[in-house]
Scaffold this motif. Sequence first.
Motif, short mmCIF file in Angstrom:
data_model
loop_
_atom_site.label_atom_id
_atom_site.label_comp_id
_atom_site.label_asym_id
_atom_site.label_seq_id
_atom_site.Cartn_x
_atom_site.Cartn_y
_atom_site.Cartn_z
N LEU A 226 0.83 -1.21 0.00
CA LEU A 226 0.00 0.00 0.00
C LEU A 226 0.86 1.26 0.00
O LEU A 226 0.54 2.25 -0.68
N TYR A 227 1.94 1.23 0.76
CA TYR A 227 2.85 2.38 0.82
C TYR A 227 3.47 2.66 -0.55
O TYR A 227 3.47 3.81 -1.02
N LEU A 228 3.96 1.63 -1.22
CA LEU A 228 4.57 1.81 -2.53
C LEU A 228 3.55 2.29 -3.55
O LEU A 228 3.84 3.15 -4.40
N ARG A 229 2.34 1.76 -3.48
CA ARG A 229 1.29 2.14 -4.44
C ARG A 229 0.88 3.60 -4.27
O ARG A 229 0.42 4.24 -5.22
N SER A 230 1.03 4.13 -3.05
CA SER A 230 0.57 5.50 -2.78
C SER A 230 1.68 6.54 -2.77
O SER A 230 1.42 7.72 -2.53
N MET A 231 2.91 6.12 -3.05
CA MET A 231 4.06 7.02 -2.90
C MET A 231 3.93 8.30 -3.73
O MET A 231 4.22 9.40 -3.26
N LYS A 232 3.49 8.15 -4.96
CA LYS A 232 3.42 9.32 -5.83
C LYS A 232 2.30 10.27 -5.45
O LYS A 232 2.29 11.43 -5.87
N ASP A 233 1.34 9.78 -4.66
CA ASP A 233 0.21 10.60 -4.25
C ASP A 233 0.48 11.37 -2.96
O ASP A 233 -0.30 12.23 -2.57
#
Length: 234
Positions: A226-233
């Motif tokens: 979840l952390y990696l998926r949301s990094m750009k946001d």
Amino acid sequence: MMGSEDLFHKRKARKSTDNKRKKARRQPYDKVLIVCEGQKTEPVYFEEVRLIHELDSANIEIDGTCGSSPMSVVNHAHALYLKELSSGDSYNKVFCVFDRDRHSTFHKAVKLVETINQELAAEGLSDQVKFKAITSNPSFEYWFLLHYNPTTKPYAPIQGKSVGDQAIDDLRQFIPDYRKTQKGLYQKSIDENTLSSAIANSKRIFESANRSDDSDSCTNVHELVLYLRSMKDA
């Protein structure tokens, strides 16, 4: 002949320039270190997550060059963090990925991560960097199993089969050709729409599990995904 003082200043200047170049290459999101206990399943999987979400390799460093014991993972991660810090740069997050499996140092390694964070807090660095243990009981394959079956069965060693081997046997009911060097599992979870179920299963089971009880099957791999998926946001 150039004096030692001149050499020192030249090296210092070159080091500073190298650090500026490294920082210039990075994207404006977190710089992350992910240290895994082996060079097979976990590094391959997280590298695929990085590529699919187009996260820059200058921001995401994945290392699987340490030993297989949980303590070696945490100690290696800490050493890499200190090395980067001494160069004038730093990671924002450091993830230590390891299994319960047959490792006698599992709980000691989890405690060491907590101790490192306490030391960072004492130094006033907790807002800048934080270590996180990403654990799986019995093994990383349990995370893949949760894509298909939200099992909480207790795993115990049996003659000729470690708990990790048993988890692989259970996984092969759903992925018959599974092997530890297998690529494409993250993409497979997206294509088959099983990732959201895995995250929900993992979160629910991990939150309800008593981590001091070795019989509980659980993982918090979902937290890193979840952390990696949301990094750009962020």
